[in-house]
Write a protein that holds these residues in place. Structure first.
Motif, PDB file in Angstrom:
ATOM      1  N   ALA A  53       0.832  -1.207   0.000  1.00 54.10           N
ATOM      2  CA  ALA A  53       0.000   0.000   0.000  1.00 54.10           C
ATOM      3  C   ALA A  53       0.866   1.256   0.000  1.00 54.10           C
ATOM      4  N   GLN A  54       1.966   1.229   0.744  1.00 53.56           N
ATOM      5  CA  GLN A  54       2.846   2.395   0.781  1.00 53.56           C
ATOM      6  C   GLN A  54       3.491   2.645  -0.576  1.00 53.56           C
ATOM      7  N   SER A  55       3.850   1.587  -1.292  1.00 51.02           N
ATOM      8  CA  SER A  55       4.481   1.743  -2.600  1.00 51.02           C
ATOM      9  C   SER A  55       3.510   2.298  -3.631  1.00 51.02           C
ATOM     10  N   LYS A  56       2.227   2.053  -3.432  1.00 48.48           N
ATOM     11  CA  LYS A  56       1.217   2.592  -4.341  1.00 48.48           C
ATOM     12  C   LYS A  56       0.990   4.083  -4.126  1.00 48.48           C
ATOM     13  N   SER A  57       1.438   4.601  -2.995  1.00 38.00           N
ATOM     14  CA  SER A  57       1.270   6.017  -2.686  1.00 38.00           C
ATOM     15  C   SER A  57       2.446   6.794  -3.279  1.00 38.00           C
ATOM     16  N   VAL A  58       2.414   6.972  -4.594  1.00 38.26           N
ATOM     17  CA  VAL A  58       3.548   7.544  -5.316  1.00 38.26           C
ATOM     18  C   VAL A  58       3.871   8.956  -4.839  1.00 38.26           C
ATOM     19  N   SER A  59       2.871   9.727  -4.505  1.00 38.77           N
ATOM     20  CA  SER A  59       3.097  11.124  -4.125  1.00 38.77           C
ATOM     21  C   SER A  59       3.873  11.263  -2.815  1.00 38.77           C
ATOM     22  N   THR A  60       3.973  10.177  -2.020  1.00 34.31           N
ATOM     23  CA  THR A  60       4.662  10.263  -0.727  1.00 34.31           C
ATOM     24  C   THR A  60       6.060   9.645  -0.761  1.00 34.31           C
ATOM     25  N   TYR A  61       6.554   9.318  -1.926  1.00 34.87           N
ATOM     26  CA  TYR A  61       7.845   8.625  -2.006  1.00 34.87           C
ATOM     27  C   TYR A  61       8.968   9.369  -1.272  1.00 34.87           C
ATOM     28  N   ALA A  62       9.044  10.667  -1.443  1.00 35.11           N
ATOM     29  CA  ALA A  62      10.159  11.424  -0.859  1.00 35.11           C
ATOM     30  C   ALA A  62       9.956  11.745   0.614  1.00 35.11           C
ATOM     31  N   THR A  63       8.727  11.606   1.109  1.00 32.80           N
ATOM     32  CA  THR A  63       8.442  11.979   2.494  1.00 32.80           C
ATOM     33  C   THR A  63       8.217  10.780   3.405  1.00 32.80           C
ATOM     34  N   ASN A  64       7.990   9.616   2.844  1.00 35.40           N
ATOM     35  CA  ASN A  64       7.732   8.423   3.648  1.00 35.40           C
ATOM     36  C   ASN A  64       9.033   7.939   4.286  1.00 35.40           C
ATOM     37  N   PRO A  65       9.102   7.854   5.612  1.00 33.41           N
ATOM     38  CA  PRO A  65      10.347   7.424   6.294  1.00 33.41           C
ATOM     39  C   PRO A  65      10.820   6.034   5.879  1.00 33.41           C
TER      40      PRO A  65
END
Length: 631
Positions: A250-262
């Motif tokens: 699910a996290q990998s599908k959230s493309v817009s958060t790639y640079a901010t996801n710890p």
């Protein structure tokens, strides 16, 4: 091969993204891509290559931001190292992920199809128990948070692959039922730097190492959880492994958060992601200060710059507004002028192939039964004017391709019949094949099946009388693919075969017109041309051309191919894979197209600590940590 084995979890073949924009020169005749040769004055070339890699320049001692150009249609859209079939491209893996998480055994070694031990965090496995047990030891590389990369990380990654596959076979691009990890009987970690893998049946050690477990590892200590702030879970428990997979997926599908996801900041590769634009596909990476591998010092930032078209990319090269980029194929005639615009250049064919795929499951107009006839595929190959296309669309800068691998870079696995054309261009020969197999040929019209049946001189099983040779071909609308399919359609029409062309783009095609990944669309395409495949250093087509292969495109299947491919992955005899390639050269699982060099250009104020850092660009495998600014 894929990634286009080879490199995804490295296995078989990684789909080559938009190869259309990267064509360039290649010399004719045989050559070798293994050790480099030196060209005066101090530059490096390779047999079969174009251009010269200059000798290393004097370092400025300053870090900067080096921009890397690519087409927006090829922009990264998946960050998790476990890559699903629908996102299995070199731009997701080699260009993007591998900067943050290097694979266990890094290939390529420059432009040579071999492991680069210096860039690999894991030592060559030791095999025992009749090639059923691999003992893997780790180098003391560090994660960016200070933890040591080790056996638990690879064990964790494999357990998560197993959890992903339980939900869908499409969740890991190189999975084929009945093979790894289905054959995995146990794993153990006798110490922090050793992983022992036990299998239920013998494998070819080179295949398993370079094609299957050559995967980017995930940090067990940081990612083995089911929520952002959740506790660390025992991933060896299948129920926990599923929860972890669901969270990471699910996290990998959230493309817009790639640079901010710890999550994505815990890396062991040379770079950390600092910015990502989900709209444009651009990204920025900064050096990972704890990277354990070799690199230039100081190390510059790596910045991905997408372009909307080949023309805009070449305009940026002419304007000097991009530092490193592929040269679009249609701009090959401009190569001599590049020196005057401040760029060096180098080109060599990628290790792999180019083709238009047949869909052996498309029932529209009984195409499934038509494509199953070898005489039809032979006739189609006779209509592929490779020499003419090389001259007209590649500026004379290319080589014909007769099977899964070509002459460049040279491999000891290339079969003898891979050096000569078994089906040379000839409209009259194609016409004769169709006539002798029951078709009424109407030149510049549409052929029809006149003699239904399975006997000699008849159309073949499942092809009713009156069936027309008319079908669609969906293609990636960029040069030189557009010109090549238009030429094919014109030649086919002269033999009475009607090919209805439909333009698309790479990302859409691999997400919608790959049979295992998109079964709902099986009857929507008869042929497609997205580009080609990139092979592993051990060039078996396991996963691509064996029955049920998850890297399958159009469900090609023959008992002979299955037997030969199985021998390639289960026998330690290197001749086994050569026999496999020889069969595929003549059985035509796809329509082979000309091999083209991938030419890359870089500004003259950029150098590298080793020429291999420019050579491997031709294999879609950038290693920007070696690039530096010169005085």
């Amino acid at each position: 091969m894929t990634t286009f084995g080879k490199k995804g979890f490295a296995g078989l073949a990684l789909v080559i993204a938009s190869v259309t924009a990267l064509a360039a020169c290649s010399s004719s005749g045989s050559g070798s891509a293994s050790p480099t040769s030196t060209a005066a004055p101090g530059g490096t070339t390779q047999p079969g290559s174009i251009g010269v890699i200059p000798a290393a320049g004097t370092a400025s001692g300053k870090a900067g931001s080096i921009t890397f150009g690519y087409l927006a249609a090829d922009a990264p859209n998946w960050i998790l190292p476990i890559i699903p079939a629908a996102d299995n491209s070199v731009y997701n893996s080699f260009v993007f992920q591998w900067q943050m998480w290097r694979p266990t055994w890094f290939t390529w070694n420059g432009s040579s199809p071999a492991v680069d031990a210096a860039l690999s965090p894991v030592n060559t496995p030791t095999w025992s128990n009749g090639d059923k047990t691999a003992t893997i030891t780790f180098k003391p590389w560090k994660w960016s948070d200070g933890q040591t990369v080790g056996a638990k990380d690879l064990e964790f990654t494999i357990d998560e692959i197993k959890a992903a596959l339980k939900e869908s076979p499409a969740n890991w691009a190189n999975y084929v039922p009945g093979y790894f990890p289905d054959t995995l009987t146990s794993m153990s970690t006798p110490n922090a730097s050793t992983l022992v893998i036990n299998l239920s049946k013998a494998v070819n050690p080179t295949w398993l190492q370079e094609d299957i477990i050559d995967i980017s590892m995930m940090p067990a200590h940081a990612w083995a959880k089911a929520s952002a702030n959740g506790p660390q879970l025992d991933y060896t428990n299948p129920a926990n492994a599923k929860k972890i997979w669901d969270f990471l997926n699910a996290q990998s599908k959230s493309v817009s958060t790639y640079a901010t996801n710890p999550l994505w900041q815990v890396v062991y590769g040379p770079y950390k992601l600092t910015a990502f634009n989900a709209t444009t596909g651009s990204f920025s990476m900064a050096p990972n200060p704890t990277y354990s591998g070799p690199h230039a010092s100081p190390e510059s930032n790596f910045v991905g710059v997408p372009f909307t078209s080949d023309a805009s990319q070449f305009n940026a090269i002419k304007a000097g507004s991009v530092d490193v980029a592929a040269l679009p194929a249609e701009d090959n005639p401009q190569i001599p002028s590049l020196k005057n615009t401040g760029y060096d250049y180098f080109g060599l064919p990628a290790w792999g192939d180019y083709f238009a795929a047949f869909n052996f499951k498309d029932k529209t107009g009984d195409f499934d039964n038509i494509a199953s006839q070898l005489y039809f595929r032979q006739a189609m190959q006779h209509l592929e004017d490779q020499a003419g296309q090389i001259k007209a669309f590649l500026n004379g800068d290319g080589d014909p391709l007769y099977g899964p691998i070509g002459a460049y870079p040279q491999s000891p696995f290339l079969p003898a019949n891979g050096k000569t054309n078994p089906y040379p261009f000839s409209v009259s020969t194609a016409t004769s094949l169709l006539k002798s197999n029951g078709w009424t040929v109407t030149a510049n019209g549409t052929d029809t099946c006149a003699k239904a049946g399975t006997g000699a001189g008849e159309c073949g099983a499942g092809i009713p009388a009156g069936t027309k040779l008319s079908f669609n071909l969906i293609y990636n609308a960029a040069s030189p693919i557009t010109q090549e399919v238009e030429d094919l359609a014109s030649n086919a029409k002269a033999a009475g075969i009607t090919i209805n062309l439909s333009a698309s783009n790479f990302d859409f095609m691999i997400q919608n017109y790959i049979d295992p990944a998109s079964p709902a669309n099986i009857n929507k395409w008869a042929m497609e041309d997205f580009g080609g495949e990139s092979f592993s250093t051990y060039p078996t087509s396991f996963g691509l051309f064996n029955t049920g292969g998850s890297g399958q495109i159009g469900d090609y299947s023959t008992p002979e191919a299955d037997s030969l491919i199985n021998a390639s992955i289960s026998s330690s005899n290197p001749a086994a894979v050569t026999s496999e390639l020889s069969y595929l050269d003549t059985n035509e699982p796809v329509l082979w197209q000309p091999l083209r060099d991938h030419v890359y250009v870089w500004k003259k104020n950029i150098s590298a600590t080793t020429p291999q850092a420019f050579e491997n660009l031709t294999q879609y495998d950038p290693t920007p940590e070696f690039w530096y600014l010169t005085k």
